[in-house]
Structures are given as C-alpha cells and as structure tokens.
Scaffold this motif. Sequence first.
Motif, mmCIF file in Angstrom:
data_model
loop_
_atom_site.group_PDB
_atom_site.id
_atom_site.type_symbol
_atom_site.label_atom_id
_atom_site.label_comp_id
_atom_site.label_asym_id
_atom_site.label_seq_id
_atom_site.Cartn_x
_atom_site.Cartn_y
_atom_site.Cartn_z
ATOM 1 N N LEU A 1 0.827 -1.202 0.000
ATOM 2 C CA LEU A 1 0.000 0.000 0.000
ATOM 3 C C LEU A 1 0.863 1.255 0.000
ATOM 4 C CD1 LEU A 1 -2.908 -0.928 2.453
ATOM 5 C CD2 LEU A 1 -2.748 -1.267 -0.015
ATOM 6 N N ASN A 2 2.141 1.089 -0.385
ATOM 7 C CA ASN A 2 3.098 2.202 -0.461
ATOM 8 C C ASN A 2 3.242 2.915 0.879
ATOM 9 O OD1 ASN A 2 3.272 1.576 -3.170
ATOM 10 N ND2 ASN A 2 2.024 3.290 -3.858
ATOM 11 N N TRP A 3 3.103 2.184 1.957
ATOM 12 C CA TRP A 3 3.074 2.814 3.271
ATOM 13 C C TRP A 3 4.423 3.423 3.654
ATOM 14 C CZ3 TRP A 3 -1.222 4.479 4.596
ATOM 15 C CH2 TRP A 3 -1.541 4.828 5.905
ATOM 16 N N GLN B 1 7.821 -6.726 12.428
ATOM 17 C CA GLN B 1 8.915 -5.851 11.991
ATOM 18 C C GLN B 1 9.954 -6.587 11.155
ATOM 19 O OE1 GLN B 1 12.207 -6.069 13.577
ATOM 20 N NE2 GLN B 1 13.105 -4.425 12.341
ATOM 21 N N GLU B 2 10.301 -7.788 11.541
ATOM 22 C CA GLU B 2 11.348 -8.514 10.823
ATOM 23 C C GLU B 2 10.959 -8.765 9.367
ATOM 24 O OE1 GLU B 2 13.901 -12.722 11.110
ATOM 25 O OE2 GLU B 2 12.512 -12.136 12.712
ATOM 26 N N VAL B 3 9.715 -9.163 9.140
ATOM 27 C CA VAL B 3 9.255 -9.439 7.777
ATOM 28 C C VAL B 3 9.179 -8.144 6.971
ATOM 29 C CG1 VAL B 3 7.354 -10.324 6.383
ATOM 30 C CG2 VAL B 3 7.968 -11.467 8.518
ATOM 31 N N VAL B 4 8.650 -7.087 7.582
ATOM 32 C CA VAL B 4 8.525 -5.803 6.889
ATOM 33 C C VAL B 4 9.892 -5.268 6.499
ATOM 34 C CG1 VAL B 4 7.781 -3.398 7.145
ATOM 35 C CG2 VAL B 4 6.333 -5.244 8.006
ATOM 36 N N ALA B 5 10.848 -5.348 7.421
ATOM 37 C CA ALA B 5 12.195 -4.855 7.136
ATOM 38 C C ALA B 5 12.886 -5.703 6.069
ATOM 39 C CB ALA B 5 13.025 -4.847 8.417
ATOM 40 N N ARG B 6 12.719 -7.009 6.140
ATOM 41 C CA ARG B 6 13.356 -7.876 5.146
ATOM 42 C C ARG B 6 12.798 -7.611 3.749
ATOM 43 N NH1 ARG B 6 12.784 -12.372 7.676
ATOM 44 N NH2 ARG B 6 10.881 -13.131 6.666
ATOM 45 N N ALA B 7 11.496 -7.416 3.665
ATOM 46 C CA ALA B 7 10.897 -7.118 2.358
ATOM 47 C C ALA B 7 11.452 -5.826 1.784
ATOM 48 C CB ALA B 7 9.379 -7.031 2.499
ATOM 49 N N GLU C 1 9.211 5.479 -2.990
ATOM 50 C CA GLU C 1 10.506 5.272 -2.357
ATOM 51 C C GLU C 1 10.366 5.574 -0.874
ATOM 52 O OE1 GLU C 1 12.428 9.656 -3.344
ATOM 53 O OE2 GLU C 1 12.745 8.010 -4.748
ATOM 54 N N ARG C 2 11.289 5.076 -0.120
ATOM 55 C CA ARG C 2 11.211 5.189 1.338
ATOM 56 C C ARG C 2 11.285 6.643 1.803
ATOM 57 N NH1 ARG C 2 15.799 2.420 5.235
ATOM 58 N NH2 ARG C 2 15.717 3.931 6.955
ATOM 59 N N VAL C 3 10.343 7.000 2.687
ATOM 60 C CA VAL C 3 10.352 8.294 3.360
ATOM 61 C C VAL C 3 10.356 8.014 4.863
ATOM 62 C CG1 VAL C 3 9.063 10.409 3.831
ATOM 63 C CG2 VAL C 3 9.148 9.481 1.504
ATOM 64 N N ASP C 4 11.402 8.417 5.537
ATOM 65 C CA ASP C 4 11.498 8.153 6.972
ATOM 66 C C ASP C 4 10.640 9.144 7.753
ATOM 67 O OD1 ASP C 4 13.254 5.978 6.858
ATOM 68 O OD2 ASP C 4 14.995 7.304 6.710
ATOM 69 N N PRO C 5 9.771 8.660 8.642
ATOM 70 C CA PRO C 5 8.975 9.590 9.457
ATOM 71 C C PRO C 5 9.845 10.487 10.328
ATOM 72 C CG PRO C 5 8.783 7.323 10.263
ATOM 73 C CD PRO C 5 9.472 7.249 8.943
ATOM 74 N N SER D 1 8.660 3.274 10.361
ATOM 75 C CA SER D 1 9.981 3.659 10.859
ATOM 76 C C SER D 1 10.896 2.445 10.767
ATOM 77 C CB SER D 1 9.912 4.128 12.311
ATOM 78 O OG SER D 1 11.223 4.309 12.825
ATOM 79 N N PHE D 2 11.960 2.587 9.968
ATOM 80 C CA PHE D 2 12.952 1.517 9.870
ATOM 81 C C PHE D 2 14.091 1.735 10.862
ATOM 82 C CE2 PHE D 2 10.821 1.412 5.762
ATOM 83 C CZ PHE D 2 10.599 0.062 5.595
#
Length: 328
Positions: free
Chosen positions: A199-201, A217-223, A311-315, A208-209
């Motif tokens: 969902l392009n979250w 978290q582990e699955v989200v970060a690995r993806a 692309e990644r945007v850090d909060p 937050s990475f």
Amino acid sequence: MTIYAHTAPLNHLAALDIHGADALSFLQGQTSAQLSLADGQFAPLTCFCTPKGRMLANGQLARVNEGHYRLILHASLVVPLMTHLKKFAPFYKVELSAADTALLGANRADAQTLAEHLGMTLPHQAWQQANAGEASILCYPEESAGNSDGWRWLLMLPTAKADALRCQGDAARWQRADVHRGLVWLEAEQQDSYLPQMLNWEALGGISFKKGCYTGQEVVARAHFRGQVKKRLQLGYLDAENAPANGAGVIATHEGADDGKNIGEVVASAPAENGQIAVLAVLNTRPLEKNPALTVDGAAFALAALPYAVERVDPEALAANLVEANAN
C-alpha cells in the motif's frame, strides 16, 4: 450560527483511544510508528501487523496528552483491532476504548474559522497536529502534488461539540481526495492481505525503519531491504458509471492475446470529477512492464501517476522537517 459548508462528518473513519501509564511502551511494541515522534505536534502514519508482516490496520497516531494516544483508522476496524490488542494489554498498565470523538474533514477556509473558534493556530505542514483542550486539528497533504488549494484538515472534536456545528460538506470529496492522494485506509475485510509496502506505506512515511522491534517488523524490514515487494499500489481511472467493489480483479490483456490474466485487485475507489471512477489497486508490477490493456469488471482502466515517488520516506525526517519549518 456559522454554517460550515465545506466541512463534513467523516463517518467512514473512527478513533481508538489507548491510554495509561504504559501506553507508550505498549504501542512501541505493536506499531510501525516511532512513538517518540507522536508528540502532540506531529501525528505519524502507522500500521499494525501480524507476525508475518501482513497489515491488520493502518491509521494515523496522535498524542492527546501524556499517556494518552488516539489512533484514527477505518471505522470497521476499531473493534477488530481493539480485540487484537487487548490480548497483549494485560501485561501493561493500559486501557483501550472506542473514542467518543467526531472526525470532521474541512477545507482551508472552514478549518481556519474553526481553529480560531477553538483557540488554536491552524497547522500548515503535512501530518502536523494542533491542540486546544479536547480538540485537535490535523493537516493532511494536498490532494495532488503542487495543488496548494487542495490541502485538507481533519478535526477531532468531542461528539457533543461536533453535533452543535452546522456541517454541510460532502464526505465523498474527502474520500475522493484520499484516492487521488494514493492513501488507502484498510477496511475489516482487507485485514491480513497486504504487506505495508504493497500500500506504499513506506513512501508515505508510515514505517519507521529506525525503531526497535514490533510485531511483524522482521518481515517488513526484510521485504524492504531485500526488495521483495512484487505488488504495489497504483492509481488509475475507470471508464464506468459505478465504482467497483473492493477486491474486484484487474485483468491484463497483452496485444495478440485472447485471454486476460488477473494481476491484482481494487482496494479503494471514488467517483472522480471527470465522470470516471478514481481507483487504487494493488497490482503485480512485472506484467505492467509490457504495458498491457487493463480492465475492471469489463471497463477500461487507465493507470495514472501517483502524487508521490514510490521510495522510502522516513517519518523521522518528516518530523525533523516540521520542527525546522516551525523554527523558521
């Protein structure tokens, strides 16, 4: 009495209150947001996941006061998410309840009038929060990139105060703006279906990475770090009179092929001003490389550019930018 012609009750959304001495630590272990960023001035997007990284809910997290957080999410998910989180609540000094709060969507003029009435300064940065007593106003990004007239404000008011207002706006305009903005609020029947990145979250600053562990978290970060996300949220317009149901298949047909292939599904839609239906769909990105003809329920579906880069945007960066803007 003032008539708020461009303010509408957002009944498709609701709020979940999390409060207690351990509210911060409780949420820190459950949600993708860095809780220290939710400080009453910045209200980050966030999500809750299963251990396999699939989204149970997404929303916006606002700090009401010390030990009290309020999550805005789709109304159909308040009870399911509360039931899920209560499984972990006995280990913390925390309480969860459906908030007795009305959510209103307003344009610039009405939001400014209401802010002055409530005694607060209207926020002007994306996801910025302003507060006055039991009321809060949240600033949402412009409907499409560069459209300065399309900024929106979400007001959280005690239900009794909201009932006294004469709001005559159309909530469908707010929902259409969410679709144009590429912003999906997960509904109950969509639980456990998507990784947040689908969902392009992360492109909206909803992950937050840099924080510690939370469920999934582990699955989200690995993806993210391994580039394993093969499905992505796409914006498009459908030549149809009626909006498709969520879950309706998107069919791709390549030149010379007689049969189509389902490459994804609709996750949100709303009537567009041009007479078409604005649609957000999660699609397998590889078939799109061949530029196939797309249809939904037999109607032509044309993709359009999202108003943000995927692309990644850090909060953390969004919060820092907000602090810098306020300082200037």
